[in-house]
Scaffold this motif. Structure first.
Motif, PDB file in Angstrom:
ATOM      1  N   PRO A 195       0.848  -1.313  -0.041  1.00 17.76           N
ATOM      2  CA  PRO A 195      -0.430  -0.017   0.003  1.00 17.76           C
ATOM      3  C   PRO A 195       0.833   1.246   0.024  1.00 17.76           C
ATOM      4  O   PRO A 195       1.873   1.049   0.662  1.00 17.76           O
ATOM      5  N   ALA A 196       0.307   2.314  -0.646  1.00 19.03           N
ATOM      6  CA  ALA A 196       0.947   3.594  -0.720  1.00 19.03           C
ATOM      7  C   ALA A 196       1.541   4.124   0.645  1.00 19.03           C
ATOM      8  O   ALA A 196       2.486   4.730   1.047  1.00 19.03           O
ATOM      9  N   ARG A 197       0.367   4.257   1.462  1.00 19.21           N
ATOM     10  CA  ARG A 197       0.649   4.656   2.916  1.00 19.21           C
ATOM     11  C   ARG A 197       1.734   4.006   3.653  1.00 19.21           C
ATOM     12  O   ARG A 197       2.519   4.546   4.172  1.00 19.21           O
ATOM     13  N   LEU A 198       1.675   2.454   3.409  1.00 16.26           N
ATOM     14  CA  LEU A 198       2.614   1.833   4.252  1.00 16.26           C
ATOM     15  C   LEU A 198       4.069   2.159   3.696  1.00 16.26           C
ATOM     16  O   LEU A 198       4.949   2.319   4.593  1.00 16.26           O
ATOM     17  N   MET A 199       3.983   2.269   2.297  1.00 18.04           N
ATOM     18  CA  MET A 199       5.557   2.535   1.792  1.00 18.04           C
ATOM     19  C   MET A 199       5.962   3.665   2.103  1.00 18.04           C
ATOM     20  O   MET A 199       7.163   3.993   2.402  1.00 18.04           O
ATOM     21  N   ALA A 200       4.871   4.750   2.007  1.00 19.55           N
ATOM     22  CA  ALA A 200       5.381   6.131   2.391  1.00 19.55           C
ATOM     23  C   ALA A 200       5.967   6.419   4.115  1.00 19.55           C
ATOM     24  O   ALA A 200       6.825   7.022   4.201  1.00 19.55           O
ATOM     25  N   GLY A 201       5.203   5.559   4.701  1.00 20.36           N
ATOM     26  CA  GLY A 201       5.415   5.671   6.086  1.00 20.36           C
ATOM     27  C   GLY A 201       6.685   4.855   6.418  1.00 20.36           C
ATOM     28  O   GLY A 201       7.619   5.370   7.279  1.00 20.36           O
ATOM     29  N   ILE A 202       6.982   3.829   5.675  1.00 22.13           N
ATOM     30  CA  ILE A 202       8.400   3.158   5.934  1.00 22.13           C
ATOM     31  C   ILE A 202       9.543   4.195   5.522  1.00 22.13           C
ATOM     32  O   ILE A 202      10.613   4.250   6.229  1.00 22.13           O
ATOM     33  N   ALA A 203       9.244   4.806   4.464  1.00 21.69           N
ATOM     34  CA  ALA A 203      10.201   5.909   4.185  1.00 21.69           C
ATOM     35  C   ALA A 203      10.484   7.101   5.037  1.00 21.69           C
ATOM     36  O   ALA A 203      11.787   7.322   5.377  1.00 21.69           O
ATOM     37  N   VAL A 204       9.384   7.458   5.507  1.00 22.48           N
ATOM     38  CA  VAL A 204       9.624   8.538   6.518  1.00 22.48           C
ATOM     39  C   VAL A 204      10.327   8.136   7.771  1.00 22.48           C
ATOM     40  O   VAL A 204      11.216   8.721   8.217  1.00 22.48           O
ATOM     41  N   SER A 205       9.853   6.972   8.364  1.00 24.79           N
ATOM     42  CA  SER A 205      10.313   6.488   9.414  1.00 24.79           C
ATOM     43  C   SER A 205      11.788   5.941   9.491  1.00 24.79           C
ATOM     44  O   SER A 205      12.520   5.965  10.407  1.00 24.79           O
ATOM     45  N   PHE A 206      11.947   5.452   8.325  1.00 27.74           N
ATOM     46  CA  PHE A 206      13.309   4.829   8.153  1.00 27.74           C
ATOM     47  C   PHE A 206      14.324   5.777   8.027  1.00 27.74           C
ATOM     48  O   PHE A 206      15.359   6.137   8.985  1.00 27.74           O
ATOM     49  N   GLY A 207      13.967   7.153   7.454  1.00 26.26           N
ATOM     50  CA  GLY A 207      14.823   8.348   7.312  1.00 26.26           C
ATOM     51  C   GLY A 207      15.127   8.677   8.966  1.00 26.26           C
ATOM     52  O   GLY A 207      16.002   9.287   9.306  1.00 26.26           O
ATOM     53  N   GLY A 208      13.797   8.801   9.540  1.00 25.08           N
ATOM     54  CA  GLY A 208      13.728   9.101  11.163  1.00 25.08           C
ATOM     55  C   GLY A 208      14.937   8.284  11.940  1.00 25.08           C
ATOM     56  O   GLY A 208      15.646   8.725  12.960  1.00 25.08           O
ATOM     57  N   ALA A 209      14.637   7.007  11.755  1.00 30.56           N
ATOM     58  CA  ALA A 209      15.465   5.954  12.471  1.00 30.56           C
ATOM     59  C   ALA A 209      17.039   6.226  12.132  1.00 30.56           C
ATOM     60  O   ALA A 209      17.862   6.239  13.067  1.00 30.56           O
ATOM     61  N   LEU A 242      10.990  12.596  15.968  1.00 30.53           N
ATOM     62  CA  LEU A 242       9.464  13.139  15.327  1.00 30.53           C
ATOM     63  C   LEU A 242       9.333  12.581  14.117  1.00 30.53           C
ATOM     64  O   LEU A 242       8.160  12.392  13.741  1.00 30.53           O
ATOM     65  N   LEU A 243      10.493  12.214  13.151  1.00 28.20           N
ATOM     66  CA  LEU A 243      10.195  11.701  11.976  1.00 28.20           C
ATOM     67  C   LEU A 243       9.633  10.159  12.255  1.00 28.20           C
ATOM     68  O   LEU A 243       8.922   9.708  11.426  1.00 28.20           O
ATOM     69  N   CYS A 244      10.278   9.663  13.259  1.00 27.51           N
ATOM     70  CA  CYS A 244       9.880   8.059  13.294  1.00 27.51           C
ATOM     71  C   CYS A 244       8.316   8.276  13.812  1.00 27.51           C
ATOM     72  O   CYS A 244       7.518   7.481  13.112  1.00 27.51           O
ATOM     73  N   LEU A 245       7.921   8.999  14.449  1.00 26.68           N
ATOM     74  CA  LEU A 245       6.512   9.087  15.011  1.00 26.68           C
ATOM     75  C   LEU A 245       5.551   9.443  13.990  1.00 26.68           C
ATOM     76  O   LEU A 245       4.489   8.949  13.751  1.00 26.68           O
ATOM     77  N   ALA A 246       6.081  10.369  13.133  1.00 25.16           N
ATOM     78  CA  ALA A 246       5.150  10.762  11.694  1.00 25.16           C
ATOM     79  C   ALA A 246       5.096   9.587  10.826  1.00 25.16           C
ATOM     80  O   ALA A 246       3.886   9.412  10.217  1.00 25.16           O
ATOM     81  N   GLY A 247       6.227   8.776  10.570  1.00 22.91           N
ATOM     82  CA  GLY A 247       5.885   7.772   9.743  1.00 22.91           C
ATOM     83  C   GLY A 247       4.963   6.619  10.312  1.00 22.91           C
ATOM     84  O   GLY A 247       4.143   6.184   9.467  1.00 22.91           O
ATOM     85  N   VAL A 248       4.949   6.496  11.513  1.00 27.13           N
ATOM     86  CA  VAL A 248       4.189   5.594  11.977  1.00 27.13           C
ATOM     87  C   VAL A 248       2.507   6.027  11.832  1.00 27.13           C
ATOM     88  O   VAL A 248       1.580   5.325  11.678  1.00 27.13           O
ATOM     89  N   ALA A 249       2.665   7.182  12.051  1.00 25.93           N
ATOM     90  CA  ALA A 249       1.194   7.951  12.228  1.00 25.93           C
ATOM     91  C   ALA A 249       0.615   7.676  10.428  1.00 25.93           C
ATOM     92  O   ALA A 249      -0.598   7.529  10.353  1.00 25.93           O
ATOM     93  N   ILE A 250       1.621   7.856   9.519  1.00 26.55           N
ATOM     94  CA  ILE A 250       0.998   7.804   8.112  1.00 26.55           C
ATOM     95  C   ILE A 250       0.662   6.452   7.916  1.00 26.55           C
ATOM     96  O   ILE A 250      -0.558   6.199   7.356  1.00 26.55           O
ATOM     97  N   THR A 251       1.211   5.317   8.386  1.00 29.43           N
ATOM     98  CA  THR A 251       1.148   4.066   8.265  1.00 29.43           C
ATOM     99  C   THR A 251      -0.389   3.464   8.865  1.00 29.43           C
ATOM    100  O   THR A 251      -1.051   2.846   8.315  1.00 29.43           O
ATOM    101  N   ARG A 252      -0.495   4.168  10.029  1.00 29.25           N
ATOM    102  CA  ARG A 252      -1.985   3.827  10.712  1.00 29.25           C
ATOM    103  C   ARG A 252      -2.929   4.746  10.166  1.00 29.25           C
ATOM    104  O   ARG A 252      -3.935   4.522  10.747  1.00 29.25           O
ATOM    105  N   SER A 253      -2.847   5.842   9.622  1.00 31.44           N
ATOM    106  CA  SER A 253      -3.952   6.673   9.079  1.00 31.44           C
ATOM    107  C   SER A 253      -4.726   6.042   7.990  1.00 31.44           C
ATOM    108  O   SER A 253      -4.306   5.228   7.410  1.00 31.44           O
ATOM    109  N   ARG A 254      -5.800   6.787   8.022  1.00 30.87           N
ATOM    110  CA  ARG A 254      -6.824   6.319   6.962  1.00 30.87           C
ATOM    111  C   ARG A 254      -7.077   7.567   6.024  1.00 30.87           C
ATOM    112  O   ARG A 254      -7.444   8.333   6.522  1.00 30.87           O
TER     113      ARG A 254
END
Length: 312
Positions: A125-139, A279-291
């Protein structure tokens, strides 16, 4: 109604939250206990403690042994996640600080999401992949902020990457197993298998425990009861109610929590770069959990409601 989170989803989110907090604490306690216990002995002591607690709970609850269909996944996750992962992580944290180790380990959710899409048919899913990218950058940002300028030992990085790979394969094997057994049964079985796999380190544990200070011994017991027995069970509970990819990405919060816990327990002040990464980690998680607020094919708000045909 699309924005309303169901009771089952709320329970899964609560279980995931418990998991990441306890797993974050594990990085700090591993560093503390690792001064007196070798990697294999620490893993065996942690797993033995967890196995005793989990078997006792399993007996009290009367759940019994897992079904035959669950044992393949239990054996795989037990050897790889409870065995290989824990020894490799303990060993890696001898060369890396807790924050850097947490960052490297968080390569795992990327592998989980990719394997989940390929093996479990969860898709990408696009949101999952986007969240992975953001959170991975934060990590990465969190890890760099706590890595001493990138001078971490290559061996430590390789060991943590090994742990991440073992974790990813184990989660993908564990996901279908939860259709045949409860979270408690799967966790107990995997923990017992991991304990058996680490039996060769029993002698080291006995000799090292005899000379270790009480604080280190208590750290081993804590690791067994909370980040292992409790957190692995809450992980399995949540995993049974969502996809492997979404569960994996929730752990991107861990590096930020590790930095915060190190600040409290070790009096290490997080750098501004670590705060940004967290904050980037949290943002990525929020993206994957959002609808999505509105499906792409949803009618305009002022459009009349669709007519429901009479099904007589």
């Amino acid at each position: 109604m699309d924005r309303v989170v169901g009771a089952g989803d709320r329970k899964a989110l609560a279980a995931a939250a418990i998991t990441v907090v306890l797993w974050a604490s594990a990085f700090v306690f591993i560093r503390a206990a690792g001064e007196d216990f070798s990697p294999g002995a620490l893993a065996f002591g942690r797993l033995l403690t967890a196995s005793v607690a989990l078997v006792a709970i399993l007996i009290v609850t009367g759940e019994g042994m897992p079904a035959r269909g669950a044992w393949r996944g239990i054996l795989i996750s037990g050897v790889l996640w409870f065995g290989v992962y824990m020894v490799a992580l303990n060993w890696g944290e001898r060369y890396l600080d807790a924050g850097t180790a947490a960052m490297v380990i968080n390569i795992g959710p990327v592998l989980i999401a990719l394997l989940g899409g390929l093996v479990l048919g969860e898709g990408f899913p696009a949101r999952l992949m986007a969240g992975i990218a953001v959170s991975f950058g934060g990590a990465i940002v969190v890890g760099l902020s706590n890595s001493g300028g990138g001078s971490a030992a290559i061996l430590g990085v390789v060991l943590c990457l090994t742990a991440a790979a073992a974790w990813a394969v184990a989660v993908v094997a564990q996901k279908p197993t939860l259709a045949h057994a409860s979270a408690l049964q799967v966790t107990t079985g995997g923990c017992v298998v991991g304990t058996i796999a680490c039996v060769p380190f029993a002698g080291q544990l006995v000799s090292e425990a005899a000379s270790a200070p009480l604080s280190s011994t208590l750290s081993v017991l804590y690791l067994g009861v909370f980040p292992t027995a409790l957190a692995f069970t809450t992980w399995a509970y949540a995993l049974a109610r969502t996809t492997a990819g979404k569960m994996g990405v929730t752990t991107y919060v861990v590096p930020a929590l590790v930095v915060l816990m190190s600040w409290i327990a070790l009096r290490e002040v997080p750098t501004p770069l670590a705060v940004v990464g967290g904050l980037l980690c949290l943002a990525g998680v929020a993206i994957t959990r959002s609808r999505p607020t509105k499906p792409e094919d949803a009618p305009p708000e002022d459009a009349p409601p669709p007519r429901i045909p009479n099904r007589t």
